[in-house]
Design a protein around this motif. Structure first.
Motif, PDB file in Angstrom:
ATOM      1  N   LEU A   1       0.836  -1.200   0.000  1.00  0.00           N
ATOM      2  CA  LEU A   1       0.000   0.000   0.000  1.00  0.00           C
ATOM      3  C   LEU A   1       0.873   1.252   0.000  1.00  0.00           C
ATOM      4  N   GLU A   2       0.402   2.268  -0.717  1.00  0.00           N
ATOM      5  CA  GLU A   2       1.141   3.537  -0.742  1.00  0.00           C
ATOM      6  C   GLU A   2       0.629   4.494   0.318  1.00  0.00           C
ATOM      7  N   ASN A   3      -0.692   4.525   0.522  1.00  0.00           N
ATOM      8  CA  ASN A   3      -1.247   5.430   1.522  1.00  0.00           C
ATOM      9  C   ASN A   3      -2.397   4.742   2.227  1.00  0.00           C
ATOM     10  N   PRO A   4      -2.260   4.353   3.444  1.00  0.00           N
ATOM     11  CA  PRO A   4      -1.090   4.528   4.289  1.00  0.00           C
ATOM     12  C   PRO A   4       0.037   3.613   3.836  1.00  0.00           C
ATOM     13  N   PRO A   5       1.303   4.041   4.018  1.00  0.00           N
ATOM     14  CA  PRO A   5       2.420   3.189   3.606  1.00  0.00           C
ATOM     15  C   PRO A   5       2.470   1.954   4.501  1.00  0.00           C
ATOM     16  N   ALA A   6       2.175   0.821   3.901  1.00  0.00           N
ATOM     17  CA  ALA A   6       2.144  -0.427   4.664  1.00  0.00           C
ATOM     18  C   ALA A   6       2.158  -1.588   3.684  1.00  0.00           C
ATOM     19  N   ALA A   7       2.242  -2.763   4.220  1.00  0.00           N
ATOM     20  CA  ALA A   7       2.158  -3.980   3.420  1.00  0.00           C
ATOM     21  C   ALA A   7       1.307  -4.978   4.184  1.00  0.00           C
ATOM     22  N   VAL A   8       0.546  -5.747   3.443  1.00  0.00           N
ATOM     23  CA  VAL A   8      -0.366  -6.716   4.034  1.00  0.00           C
ATOM     24  C   VAL A   8       0.049  -8.113   3.568  1.00  0.00           C
ATOM     25  N   TYR A   9       0.142  -9.017   4.512  1.00  0.00           N
ATOM     26  CA  TYR A   9       0.471 -10.415   4.245  1.00  0.00           C
ATOM     27  C   TYR A   9      -0.776 -11.226   4.569  1.00  0.00           C
ATOM     28  N   CYS A  10      -1.229 -12.028   3.610  1.00  0.00           N
ATOM     29  CA  CYS A  10      -2.448 -12.801   3.850  1.00  0.00           C
ATOM     30  C   CYS A  10      -2.516 -13.997   2.907  1.00  0.00           C
ATOM     31  N   TYR A  11      -3.572 -14.750   3.042  1.00  0.00           N
ATOM     32  CA  TYR A  11      -3.893 -15.837   2.120  1.00  0.00           C
ATOM     33  C   TYR A  11      -5.215 -15.512   1.444  1.00  0.00           C
ATOM     34  N   ALA A  12      -5.378 -16.057   0.253  1.00  0.00           N
ATOM     35  CA  ALA A  12      -6.621 -15.852  -0.482  1.00  0.00           C
ATOM     36  C   ALA A  12      -6.899 -17.087  -1.313  1.00  0.00           C
ATOM     37  N   ASP A  13      -8.176 -17.247  -1.685  1.00  0.00           N
ATOM     38  CA  ASP A  13      -8.490 -18.312  -2.624  1.00  0.00           C
ATOM     39  C   ASP A  13      -8.959 -17.698  -3.933  1.00  0.00           C
ATOM     40  N   VAL A  14      -8.790 -18.467  -4.989  1.00  0.00           N
ATOM     41  CA  VAL A  14      -9.165 -18.014  -6.320  1.00  0.00           C
ATOM     42  C   VAL A  14     -10.674 -18.174  -6.466  1.00  0.00           C
ATOM     43  N   GLN A  15     -11.379 -17.043  -6.529  1.00  0.00           N
ATOM     44  CA  GLN A  15     -12.840 -17.048  -6.694  1.00  0.00           C
ATOM     45  C   GLN A  15     -13.229 -17.255  -8.142  1.00  0.00           C
ATOM     46  N   ASP A  16     -12.443 -16.635  -9.047  1.00  0.00           N
ATOM     47  CA  ASP A  16     -12.812 -16.649 -10.455  1.00  0.00           C
ATOM     48  C   ASP A  16     -11.563 -16.431 -11.301  1.00  0.00           C
ATOM     49  N   CYS A  17     -11.576 -17.021 -12.494  1.00  0.00           N
ATOM     50  CA  CYS A  17     -10.493 -16.850 -13.452  1.00  0.00           C
ATOM     51  C   CYS A  17     -11.129 -16.872 -14.842  1.00  0.00           C
TER      52      CYS A  17
ATOM     53  N   LEU B   1      -6.690  -1.856   4.582  1.00  0.00           N
ATOM     54  CA  LEU B   1      -7.214  -1.920   3.219  1.00  0.00           C
ATOM     55  C   LEU B   1      -8.409  -0.981   3.055  1.00  0.00           C
ATOM     56  N   ILE B   2      -9.241  -0.904   4.088  1.00  0.00           N
ATOM     57  CA  ILE B   2     -10.384   0.021   4.037  1.00  0.00           C
ATOM     58  C   ILE B   2      -9.881   1.452   3.940  1.00  0.00           C
ATOM     59  N   ARG B   3      -8.896   1.809   4.778  1.00  0.00           N
ATOM     60  CA  ARG B   3      -8.362   3.175   4.750  1.00  0.00           C
ATOM     61  C   ARG B   3      -7.696   3.484   3.411  1.00  0.00           C
ATOM     62  N   ALA B   4      -6.960   2.516   2.866  1.00  0.00           N
ATOM     63  CA  ALA B   4      -6.304   2.726   1.568  1.00  0.00           C
ATOM     64  C   ALA B   4      -7.346   2.927   0.464  1.00  0.00           C
ATOM     65  N   ALA B   5      -8.413   2.122   0.489  1.00  0.00           N
ATOM     66  CA  ALA B   5      -9.474   2.268  -0.515  1.00  0.00           C
ATOM     67  C   ALA B   5     -10.174   3.613  -0.368  1.00  0.00           C
ATOM     68  N   LEU B   6     -10.437   4.022   0.865  1.00  0.00           N
ATOM     69  CA  LEU B   6     -11.072   5.327   1.096  1.00  0.00           C
ATOM     70  C   LEU B   6     -10.173   6.475   0.636  1.00  0.00           C
ATOM     71  N   HIS B   7      -8.881   6.352   0.883  1.00  0.00           N
ATOM     72  CA  HIS B   7      -7.945   7.392   0.442  1.00  0.00           C
ATOM     73  C   HIS B   7      -7.981   7.530  -1.084  1.00  0.00           C
ATOM     74  N   ILE B   8      -7.963   6.411  -1.781  1.00  0.00           N
ATOM     75  CA  ILE B   8      -7.995   6.448  -3.248  1.00  0.00           C
ATOM     76  C   ILE B   8      -9.322   7.015  -3.728  1.00  0.00           C
ATOM     77  N   GLN B   9     -10.412   6.609  -3.090  1.00  0.00           N
ATOM     78  CA  GLN B   9     -11.724   7.123  -3.485  1.00  0.00           C
ATOM     79  C   GLN B   9     -11.803   8.639  -3.260  1.00  0.00           C
ATOM     80  N   GLN B  10     -11.295   9.133  -2.137  1.00  0.00           N
ATOM     81  CA  GLN B  10     -11.287  10.580  -1.872  1.00  0.00           C
ATOM     82  C   GLN B  10     -10.444  11.312  -2.912  1.00  0.00           C
TER      83      GLN B  10
END
Length: 191
Positions: free
Chosen positions: A127-143, A168-177
């Motif tokens: 993430l650029e704003n806020p500057p951070a990185a997220v480590y997680c797992y995900a599954d493939v919903q669609d391809c 992630l919520i804050r980063a999405a809100l920042h981009i939306q603003q």
């Protein structure tokens, strides 16, 4: 709140997507927390501290000296630049992708390599704003195939710390603003 209720924004975040073997089973919550690289934990904690400090400073800014506020902002910017630089060192070019959309429950990206629906991936989001990185797992919903030999892949987070979901919520809100401000500026320029 149901995970599907989070909104997504169109934005290009750098991510690392590491496909995992078909028989891979997700770590339990305790093992997942222990597996998170220390730098990702530090970045998450720094971002949370900054968010809390921002709230306090906004409340107290009227009574504080402007010079002091400017100095604190400059120090914060230096720390954020350093943190962003260090986090970029965790970006592995072999797994690098760019998101089309992202939110607090899922993301989409386009890749030359398809992934099997239902398979698990290890995921890093930078993430650029806020500057951070997220480590997680995900599954493939669609391809889905798009534009010849490319594939649009949707990943749904399956192991994600709540603090990182907030990031992630804050980063999405920042981009939306930012997008809304650009739109308002474009409208005012046309008038």
């Amino acid at each position: 709140m149901n995970q599907d209720e989070y909104f997504s924004v169109h934005a290009g975040l750098t991510i690392n997507v590491e496909p995992l073997p078909e028989q891979f089973s997700l770590p339990d919550d305790q093992a997942f927390l222990q597996e998170i690289p220390p730098l990702f934990r530090v970045a998450s904690e720094c971002s949370e501290l900054e968010h809390n400090a921002d709230k306090v400073l906004q409340q107290e800014s009227k009574s504080m000296n402007r010079t002091l506020l400017d100095y604190l902002a400059a120090q914060n910017n230096k720390i954020n630049l350093l943190l962003a630089f260090v986090l970029r060192q965790q970006d592995d070019p072999a797994y690098r992708q760019l998101t089309e959309t992202f939110g607090a429950s899922q993301l989409t990206y386009v890749s030359q390599q398809p992934l099997e629906t239902g398979n698990q991936v290890r995921l890093k989001l930078f993430l650029e704003n806020p500057p951070a990185a997220v480590y997680c797992y995900a599954d493939v919903q669609d391809c889905q195939p798009v534009d010849g030999d490319a594939f649009q892949i949707t990943l749904h987070y399956t192991r994600l710390q709540e603090e990182d979901r907030d990031l992630l919520i804050r980063a999405a809100l920042h981009i939306q603003q930012k997008m809304l401000r650009q739109r308002a500026l474009q409208r005012s320029e046309k008038q």
